[in-house]
Design a protein around this motif. Structure first.
Motif, PDB file in Angstrom:
ATOM      1  N   GLU A 108       0.830  -1.199   0.000  1.00  0.00           N
ATOM      2  CA  GLU A 108       0.000   0.000   0.000  1.00  0.00           C
ATOM      3  C   GLU A 108       0.866   1.253   0.000  1.00  0.00           C
ATOM      4  O   GLU A 108       1.857   1.337   0.718  1.00  0.00           O
TER       5      GLU A 108
ATOM      6  N   HIS B 177       1.995  -3.121  11.074  1.00  0.00           N
ATOM      7  CA  HIS B 177       1.931  -4.017   9.918  1.00  0.00           C
ATOM      8  C   HIS B 177       3.009  -5.098   9.962  1.00  0.00           C
ATOM      9  O   HIS B 177       3.312  -5.735   8.945  1.00  0.00           O
TER      10      HIS B 177
ATOM     11  N   PHE C 267      -3.654   3.221   2.741  1.00  0.00           N
ATOM     12  CA  PHE C 267      -4.455   2.497   3.725  1.00  0.00           C
ATOM     13  C   PHE C 267      -5.835   3.142   3.872  1.00  0.00           C
ATOM     14  O   PHE C 267      -6.856   2.465   3.929  1.00  0.00           O
ATOM     15  N   SER C 268      -5.856   4.474   3.948  1.00  0.00           N
ATOM     16  CA  SER C 268      -7.140   5.185   4.024  1.00  0.00           C
ATOM     17  C   SER C 268      -7.961   4.930   2.764  1.00  0.00           C
ATOM     18  O   SER C 268      -9.178   4.711   2.821  1.00  0.00           O
TER      19      SER C 268
ATOM     20  N   LYS D  27      -7.950   2.340   0.807  1.00  0.00           N
ATOM     21  CA  LYS D  27      -8.503   0.980   0.787  1.00  0.00           C
ATOM     22  C   LYS D  27      -9.813   0.896   1.577  1.00  0.00           C
ATOM     23  O   LYS D  27     -10.788   0.282   1.134  1.00  0.00           O
TER      24      LYS D  27
ATOM     25  N   SER E 232      -6.798  -0.432   8.835  1.00  0.00           N
ATOM     26  CA  SER E 232      -7.109  -0.982   7.508  1.00  0.00           C
ATOM     27  C   SER E 232      -7.008  -2.502   7.470  1.00  0.00           C
ATOM     28  O   SER E 232      -7.879  -3.165   6.898  1.00  0.00           O
ATOM     29  N   ASP E 233      -5.967  -3.086   8.072  1.00  0.00           N
ATOM     30  CA  ASP E 233      -5.802  -4.541   8.034  1.00  0.00           C
ATOM     31  C   ASP E 233      -6.986  -5.259   8.687  1.00  0.00           C
ATOM     32  O   ASP E 233      -7.506  -6.241   8.159  1.00  0.00           O
TER      33      ASP E 233
END
Length: 491
Positions: free
Chosen positions: A229, A253, A314-315, A317, A366-367
């Protein structure tokens, strides 16, 4: 004036244009031959039109200026009168350049002539010979370097590069010999953070260089990726490093730190939620403000940027996921308010962004959100909270099956299968170069049992294409053996 001035900042450009004098701005790049050729013409014109202000901007070194003028190709010229843009030119066309300069200088009305010989009064003797030489070299009056749409093979190559290391940097030069100050700064930061990273010198491959601009929707370099990402360019990386957020993102992460002195403190290690920079005590006023924001809507996303303009991968996604599922949400741009940005890390005991809240409760970053969506857990909790109607099992199974053109329901994950049959199907698909989605049926008993009935197929793995069941391990291996697998999954 007689001298081309190199502009080093947006403020400097604004100051130069403030006087209202006619001005020509050349956006160029050191790697582009057409830019270099047109710069010769530009310099000659500077001599022939002493009352025009000639400015030069290195497009990729000054992204703020390039964005302001919507520069997507070089060479690119902007012409100004009375401090406002009056005209532009994209590409290497010496004749048109000379005439557009003459127009803002007020010496000719001949604007769009295409042949060097037609320059006439728009150019003095110093430029005419150069124009003729360039016309002969180019074989055309127009030469430009544009950002092209990556082909399927290029896109696959870019994706492989992005995923080749947990932390990956597209830069000018290499980590030992950066070729621009912005790349050098990001390399210094990564070394200071104590993380291993891969890199690619975009100066060595123009396909990758231009393709990455489109692939990432980010026009300049360097570009830093974490777990596939985009984090951003130099400015964003510097800001994240200085705030301590970059280390938080790496830790959350699962990025390994190679330097002990750069490891997060003991209070910041563990589950990926703990640990924030600075004080762990919030003022009553800030805590009240955070509480009000978190509860301002059933779904609130604290992100970098806005939904229409996310400022980090990340945002982006999470926004794409929520929009795809047509889930209404409110958002807050943490880049717009540092007090909220830092305070929320302590308030939530979650050190990075984005952060998604449902009915005032933190779901995660996000994950977590992506994994919950994949397993069906996100819709389940939204239904439990009364935000959406509860999804029927059959609808959920249909959505899972159609979530990827080629979808594999297996035991475990592609990189860590939990049974030999699943492993064989994964290997068969990969050997054919077939992209596929997957779902670990061991993670959800409801899906595991429901799919047996839905498909009328009692065992796993199960492979689907375009929503239709292809079969299990034996059928997939037979198709692979006969050479029919790729054709079957591309009809």
């Amino acid at each position: 004036m007689g001298v081309v001035k190199d502009v080093q900042s947006k403020a400097e450009l604004s100051e130069a244009l403030a006087g209202g004098a006619p001005a020509a701005i050349h956006f160029w790049a050191s790697w582009c031959e057409a830019s270099k050729q047109m710069d010769q013409v530009f310099s000659h014109l500077c001599t022939d039109f002493p009352h025009v202000l000639f400015l030069r901007v290195e497009a990729e070194e000054q992204p703020e200026i390039s964005d302001a003028y919507a520069v997507s190709a070089v060479p690119y010229f902007v012409f100004c009168k009375d401090g406002k843009t009056s005209d532009t030119l994209e590409g290497a066309n010496p004749a048109v350049l000379a005439n557009k300069v003459a127009k803002i200088a007020g010496t000719t009305d001949n604007v769009e002539s295409a042949a060097p010989a037609s320059l006439g009064m728009a150019a003095g003797p110093t430029v005419l010979e150069t124009v003729k030489d360039l016309a002969r070299q180019n074989g055309s009056s127009k030469t430009e370097t544009k950002i092209s749409i990556p082909t399927e093979n290029l896109t696959k190559r870019l994706q492989q590069l992005v995923n080749s290391h947990p932390v990956f940097l597209f830069m000018k030069g290499n980590s030992e010999q950066p070729k621009c100050k912005f790349s050098r700064r990001v390399v210094e930061i990564l070394k200071n953070e104590g993380v291993e990273f891969g890199s690619f010198d975009i100066l060595l491959d123009d396909d990758v260089r231009e393709g990455m601009k489109k692939f990432s929707n980010w026009p300049t370099f360097p570009q830093l990726y974490c777990k596939g990402e985009l984090l951003g360019g130099c400015d964003i990386v510097v800001a994240m490093h200085e705030s301590g957020e970059l280390k938080d993102v790496f830790r959350d992460h699962g990025i390994l730190f190679i330097s002990k002195e750069n490891l997060p403190s003991s209070g910041a290690q563990g589950s990926g939620k703990g640990g924030t920079a600075g004080s762990t005590t919030l003022s009553t006023a800030l805590a009240s403000r955070l509480g009000a924001l978190i509860n301002s809507s059933p779904l609130v996303l604290f992100m970098k940027g806005k939904p229409d303009e996310p400022k980090c991968g990340f945002s982006n996604k999470v926004v794409e996921l929520l929009k795809q599922e047509k889930i209404e949400f409110q958002s807050f741009d943490v880049l717009s308010d540092d007090e909220i940005r830092q305070g929320l890390k302590t308030f939530s005991n979650w050190s990075s962004f984005p952060q998604l809240y449902i009915k005032g409760e933190l779901i995660g970053g996000s994950d977590v959100v992506l994994e919950m969506h994949k397993s069906g857990g996100l819709k389940k909790i939204l239904a439990e909270k009364g935000i959406i109607q509860e999804e029927k099992l059959e609808d959920r199974l249909k959505n899972l099956i159609s979530s990827s053109p080629v979808m594999l329901f297996m035991k475990g994950k592609p990189d860590a299968p939990s049974c030999g049959f699943s492993s064989k199907v994964v290997n068969a698909l990969r050997e054919e170069g077939i992209s596929f989605g997957s779902f670990d049926i061991l993670s959800d008993e409801e899906v595991r049992q429901g799919l047996k009935t839905y498909s009328n197929w009692p065992t796993f793995p199960q492979l689907y294409y375009q929503g239709e069941l292809i079969g299990g391990c034996d059928i997939v291996l037979e198709l692979s053996k006969t050479g029919e697998l790729k054709a079957t999954l591309s009809e």
